[in-house]
Motif scaffolding. Structure first.
Motif, PDB file in Angstrom:
ATOM      1  N   GLY A  21      -9.749  68.022  59.077  1.00 43.08           N
ATOM      2  CA  GLY A  21      -8.891  66.968  58.530  1.00 43.08           C
ATOM      3  C   GLY A  21      -7.983  66.341  59.569  1.00 43.08           C
ATOM      4  N   THR A  22      -7.273  67.150  60.337  1.00 42.17           N
ATOM      5  CA  THR A  22      -6.361  66.602  61.342  1.00 42.17           C
ATOM      6  C   THR A  22      -7.129  65.875  62.445  1.00 42.17           C
ATOM      7  OG1 THR A  22      -6.358  68.777  62.399  1.00 42.17           O
ATOM      8  CG2 THR A  22      -4.530  68.274  60.936  1.00 42.17           C
ATOM      9  N   MET A  23      -8.334  66.330  62.749  1.00 42.81           N
ATOM     10  CA  MET A  23      -9.146  65.652  63.763  1.00 42.81           C
ATOM     11  C   MET A  23      -9.546  64.255  63.286  1.00 42.81           C
ATOM     12  SD  MET A  23      -9.308  67.654  66.347  1.00 42.81           S
ATOM     13  CE  MET A  23     -10.604  66.822  67.264  1.00 42.81           C
ATOM     14  N   LEU A  24      -9.910  64.150  62.011  1.00 37.68           N
ATOM     15  CA  LEU A  24     -10.270  62.838  61.464  1.00 37.68           C
ATOM     16  C   LEU A  24      -9.064  61.901  61.483  1.00 37.68           C
ATOM     17  CD1 LEU A  24     -12.499  63.901  58.433  1.00 37.68           C
ATOM     18  CD2 LEU A  24     -13.278  62.717  60.494  1.00 37.68           C
ATOM     19  N   LEU A 239       6.961  72.338  57.155  1.00 36.74           N
ATOM     20  CA  LEU A 239       7.120  70.968  56.680  1.00 36.74           C
ATOM     21  C   LEU A 239       8.131  70.255  57.575  1.00 36.74           C
ATOM     22  CD1 LEU A 239       5.995  69.204  54.371  1.00 36.74           C
ATOM     23  CD2 LEU A 239       8.080  69.738  53.082  1.00 36.74           C
ATOM     24  N   VAL A 240       7.681  69.237  58.278  1.00 36.05           N
ATOM     25  CA  VAL A 240       8.532  68.480  59.206  1.00 36.05           C
ATOM     26  C   VAL A 240       8.420  67.002  58.857  1.00 36.05           C
ATOM     27  CG1 VAL A 240       8.975  67.889  61.615  1.00 36.05           C
ATOM     28  CG2 VAL A 240       8.188  70.198  61.022  1.00 36.05           C
ATOM     29  N   THR A 244       3.001  68.398  56.958  1.00 31.97           N
ATOM     30  CA  THR A 244       2.707  69.799  57.255  1.00 31.97           C
ATOM     31  C   THR A 244       2.217  69.915  58.691  1.00 31.97           C
ATOM     32  OG1 THR A 244       2.097  70.211  54.953  1.00 31.97           O
ATOM     33  CG2 THR A 244       1.358  71.814  56.580  1.00 31.97           C
ATOM     34  N   VAL A 245       2.854  70.796  59.454  1.00 30.09           N
ATOM     35  CA  VAL A 245       2.458  70.996  60.849  1.00 30.09           C
ATOM     36  C   VAL A 245       2.218  72.482  61.097  1.00 30.09           C
ATOM     37  CG1 VAL A 245       3.722  68.977  61.665  1.00 30.09           C
ATOM     38  CG2 VAL A 245       4.852  71.198  61.632  1.00 30.09           C
ATOM     39  N   PHE A 246       1.381  72.755  62.084  1.00 36.50           N
ATOM     40  CA  PHE A 246       1.067  74.124  62.497  1.00 36.50           C
ATOM     41  C   PHE A 246       1.385  74.224  63.990  1.00 36.50           C
ATOM     42  CE2 PHE A 246      -1.499  73.075  58.863  1.00 36.50           C
ATOM     43  CZ  PHE A 246      -1.468  74.224  58.071  1.00 36.50           C
ATOM     44  N   ARG A 247       2.265  75.128  64.349  1.00 37.56           N
ATOM     45  CA  ARG A 247       2.853  75.102  65.684  1.00 37.56           C
ATOM     46  C   ARG A 247       2.224  76.071  66.681  1.00 37.56           C
ATOM     47  NH1 ARG A 247       7.584  72.240  65.908  1.00 37.56           N
ATOM     48  NH2 ARG A 247       8.678  71.796  63.952  1.00 37.56           N
ATOM     49  N   LEU A 248       1.332  76.959  66.254  1.00 39.17           N
ATOM     50  CA  LEU A 248       0.832  77.978  67.178  1.00 39.17           C
ATOM     51  C   LEU A 248      -0.096  77.329  68.204  1.00 39.17           C
ATOM     52  CD1 LEU A 248       0.978  81.043  67.708  1.00 39.17           C
ATOM     53  CD2 LEU A 248      -1.088  81.290  66.321  1.00 39.17           C
ATOM     54  N   VAL A 268     -15.407  84.692  64.258  1.00 38.74           N
ATOM     55  CA  VAL A 268     -14.027  84.218  64.274  1.00 38.74           C
ATOM     56  C   VAL A 268     -14.032  82.716  64.525  1.00 38.74           C
ATOM     57  CG1 VAL A 268     -12.911  86.372  64.965  1.00 38.74           C
ATOM     58  CG2 VAL A 268     -13.856  84.852  66.726  1.00 38.74           C
ATOM     59  N   GLY A 269     -13.007  82.046  64.027  1.00 40.72           N
ATOM     60  CA  GLY A 269     -12.877  80.609  64.217  1.00 40.72           C
ATOM     61  C   GLY A 269     -11.490  80.183  63.826  1.00 40.72           C
ATOM     62  N   GLY A 270     -11.315  78.881  63.589  1.00 40.96           N
ATOM     63  CA  GLY A 270     -10.002  78.369  63.254  1.00 40.96           C
ATOM     64  C   GLY A 270     -10.028  77.557  61.983  1.00 40.96           C
ATOM     65  N   CYS A 271      -8.887  77.499  61.315  1.00 41.78           N
ATOM     66  CA  CYS A 271      -8.766  76.694  60.097  1.00 41.78           C
ATOM     67  C   CYS A 271      -7.696  75.636  60.333  1.00 41.78           C
ATOM     68  CB  CYS A 271      -8.471  77.604  58.902  1.00 41.78           C
ATOM     69  SG  CYS A 271      -8.927  76.876  57.295  1.00 41.78           S
ATOM     70  N   CYS A 272      -6.785  75.447  59.410  1.00 42.99           N
ATOM     71  CA  CYS A 272      -5.844  74.322  59.471  1.00 42.99           C
ATOM     72  C   CYS A 272      -5.017  74.344  60.754  1.00 42.99           C
ATOM     73  CB  CYS A 272      -4.913  74.369  58.266  1.00 42.99           C
ATOM     74  SG  CYS A 272      -5.743  74.204  56.677  1.00 42.99           S
ATOM     75  N   GLY A 273      -4.897  73.174  61.353  1.00 44.70           N
ATOM     76  CA  GLY A 273      -4.079  73.021  62.549  1.00 44.70           C
ATOM     77  C   GLY A 273      -4.785  73.334  63.848  1.00 44.70           C
ATOM     78  N   THR A 274      -5.998  73.874  63.780  1.00 47.66           N
ATOM     79  CA  THR A 274      -6.708  74.201  65.017  1.00 47.66           C
ATOM     80  C   THR A 274      -7.531  73.004  65.481  1.00 47.66           C
ATOM     81  OG1 THR A 274      -8.563  75.173  63.786  1.00 47.66           O
ATOM     82  CG2 THR A 274      -6.806  76.660  64.485  1.00 47.66           C
ATOM     83  N   THR A 275      -7.744  72.927  66.783  1.00 48.44           N
ATOM     84  CA  THR A 275      -8.416  71.807  67.436  1.00 48.44           C
ATOM     85  C   THR A 275      -9.463  72.348  68.398  1.00 48.44           C
ATOM     86  OG1 THR A 275      -6.903  71.810  69.312  1.00 48.44           O
ATOM     87  CG2 THR A 275      -6.211  70.556  67.355  1.00 48.44           C
ATOM     88  N   PRO A 276     -10.235  71.469  69.041  1.00 47.06           N
ATOM     89  CA  PRO A 276     -11.151  71.952  70.079  1.00 47.06           C
ATOM     90  C   PRO A 276     -10.457  72.752  71.182  1.00 47.06           C
ATOM     91  CG  PRO A 276     -11.785  69.754  69.425  1.00 47.06           C
ATOM     92  CD  PRO A 276     -10.497  70.046  68.717  1.00 47.06           C
TER      93      PRO A 276
END
Length: 593
Positions: A21-24, A239-240, A244-248, A268-276
């Motif tokens: 979602g965030t990538m789109l 929430l900023v 919604t943001v993910f800071r890790l 293993v993989g990533g969900c919300c907030g993760t990118t390439p």
């Protein structure tokens, strides 16, 4: 095309991609526009996101079909063509990767609850998910991932829908907060239900960052005999400014997530907030971490579940009684109610048995002038809406069983599959599709087998048929067949011998207890005496009336003597005030322990 099951069997650690979602949004998805329509209009953007994750080192990319069912797609987008096209876009990116990678058909939650928890008919959900699975399979996916699920009933229906369309591998993933899903399912209940369904891998995603996910991963690895997957968020959401943001950041995310591989996780993989960038860092961390084999979990016995209950049936577990009262045989009032399409008395019998601690309820609506295909699912829907106990669907009508199974939120028991012509061929695949354990009844033809050798021969024949149909042994509960000793004096001895054979084969055994005393006086005395002998031989459970005080006493004492009641705690709690002839009334509350 690479074979996913072979990759799992090889022991490779497989890395999934990250957030979509965030990538789109970062690549032009306008605020408020449906991502499905955007992906159809801009396949180049979607293909580029897939390519970036593959370049980052992902072994598995997910199709952009999280909301791809008819129940969530915007008007004007047909589910089969949409899912087919999304799969083809991912497939083209995978083929350009220059190495063996996999495309997973992504199936997310529909956003509604099935009846009786919500208003969605389970068959409406089933058909919608079949459409989605069909489109994904036609588009060339290598496997399916049913992810971010919060209700056990929905994920079970999703797997059954996929099974109706494809034999491709299936992975499943649920979202947990504070140790359970939104509808109260624990990791153990989820894992056992999914293993009954025969999934290829299971685990958890979303909701939590890698640090918060670690305790849940330990629980999954302790109870799963199939590979375990983990897809945490990039930390906990914040929430900023209304967003919604993910800071890790990528490196700490990768370090903490790769630690799951050190615990025994295989995917293993990533969900919300993760990118390439997160997946690239995870790939490096996974390749560097010291891998550890997952704990060896050996399935033992048979497991029944609902959203919030798990009942194990095994010689190594406390003895279980399946409440037999919801059965119209010999009950004219219950017959009359069922013939009128009413359920009041059946629900009263259920309530009484639950109050006595019965952990499983047998449900039978077979009576003259009753349409079981309507009455059985109707009663099952009402029972699952009111009680947490697993059900045993008791009918000789295969169509009634098929109609009732979608209303069970977990692994229900099917009673039964016998050697009757085509019974295994009709019900066996249905039980496999829905992950439903079943009672195997050694009856073939009109003559009841008395000798243990004859019963065993029929059991072995039925097991061979089950094996040929791909039905796992973990779904099998053998009814050793109780015959009246009044007419067959050797029946009890032959039954005990059959129980011992089942135990030697690793098969849990049950029996319809009251048949043993038919035609005799003092039937309760005969029943409970035989029950004690059968428990000693390894009987795991029986179908009986839990209101019998003698029955409860025999069960409680037997669990102590067989070492299934640790430190006799349940027995002491239930029988501290026991008096001879009390009927075990004080023990009713401890019945299910």
């Amino acid at each position: 095309m690479a074979d996913f099951r072979s990759a799992l069997a090889s022991g490779r650690i497989l890395v999934l991609d990250g957030g979509m979602g965030t990538m789109l949004q970062a690549r032009g998805l306008p605020a408020g526009e449906h991502p499905e329509q955007f992906c159809l209009d801009r396949p180049d953007v979607l293909r580029g996101i897939h390519a970036d994750y593959l370049a980052a080192g992902a072994d598995i990319i997910l199709t952009c079909t999280f909301g791809g069912s008819r129940l969530k797609l915007p008007a004007g987008i047909e589910p089969v063509p949409f899912n087919r096209e999304m799969a083809r876009i991912a497939r083209s990116a995978a083929e350009a990767a220059g190495r063996p990678v996999f495309v997973a058909g992504d199936m997310g939650p529909c956003g509604r609850f099935v009846r009786p928890l919500g208003d969605l008919h389970p068959l409406e959900l089933y058909e919608a998910l079949r459409e989605q699975a069909r489109g994904l399979a036609e588009g060339g996916v290598d496997l399916f991932l049913v992810e971010t699920q919060f209700d056990l009933a929905e994920v079970r229906i999703a797997v059954a829908a996929i099974r109706a369309e494809s034999d491709l591998p299936v992975m499943v993933s649920m979202t947990f907060e504070q140790g359970t899903s939104l509808t109260g399912t624990t990791p153990e209940i989820f894992a056992e239900t999914m293993q009954n369904l025969g999934v290829d891998a299971l685990g958890l995603n979303c909701g939590l960052g890698p640090e918060e996910m670690a305790p849940l991963m330990e629980r999954f690895l302790a109870c799963s005999s199939v590979p375990v997957l983990a897809e945490p968020n990039a930390g906990l959401p914040e929430l900023v400014d209304g967003k919604t943001v993910f800071r890790l950041p990528p490196e700490p995310f990768a370090e903490k997530t790769a630690a799951f591989v050190g615990m025994g996780a295989r995917l293993v993989g990533g969900c919300c907030g993760t990118t390439p960038d997160h997946i690239r860092a995870l790939r490096r961390a996974v390749d560097a971490v010291e891998r550890r084999a997952a704990p060896c979990v050996t399935p033992s016995g048979l497991v029944l579940t609902t959203r919030t209950r798990l009942v194990r049936i095994s010689p190594s577990q406390p003895f279980t009684i399946i409440g037999e009262r919801i059965n119209p045989t010999g009950k004219k009032d219950l017959q009359a109610e069922l013939q009128a399409g009413e359920y009041g008395l059946a629900l009263r019998f259920a309530s009484e048995q639950v109050a006595l601690g019965a952990p499983i309820l047998d449900v039978n609506v077979g009576a003259p002038m009753v349409d079981e295909t309507l009455l059985l699912p109707g009663l099952v829907e009402r029972l699952t809406g009111k009680y947490a106990e697993p059900l045993s669907l008791d009918s000789s009508n295969a169509e009634a069983i098929a109609a009732a199974l979608p209303f069970c939120p977990g692994s229900a028991l099917v009673n039964s599959i016998s050697g009757e012509a085509d019974r295994m061929e009709r019900l066996g695949p249905l039980c496999r599709q829905w992950g439903a354990p079943f009672i195997l009844l050694p009856i073939q033809g009109r003559k009841l087998p008395v000798k243990a050798a004859d019963r065993i021969a029929i059991i072995e024949s039925l097991l061979e048929k089950a094996d040929a149909l791909g039905i796992p042994r973990r779904l099998v509960l053998v009814d050793v067949l109780a015959l009246a000793v009044a007419s067959k004096p050797e029946a009890a001895r032959e039954g005990l011998e059959t129980i011992r054979w089942c135990v030697a084969q690793g098969l849990p055994a049950t029996i319809g207890l009251s048949n043993i005393s038919f035609g005799l006086p003092a039937r309760e005395l005969v029943n409970t005496t035989f029950l004690s002998m059968a428990m000693g031989a390894g009987l795991s459970c029986c179908i009986a009336n839990p209101s019998s005080g003698r029955l409860r006493e025999a069960r409680a004492a037997g669990n102590v003597l067989l070492g299934h009641d640790r430190d006799a705690a349940a027995f002491v709690d239930g029988y501290a005030a026991w008096q001879p002839g009390s009927g075990g009334a004080a023990e009713a509350g401890a019945f299910a322990r």
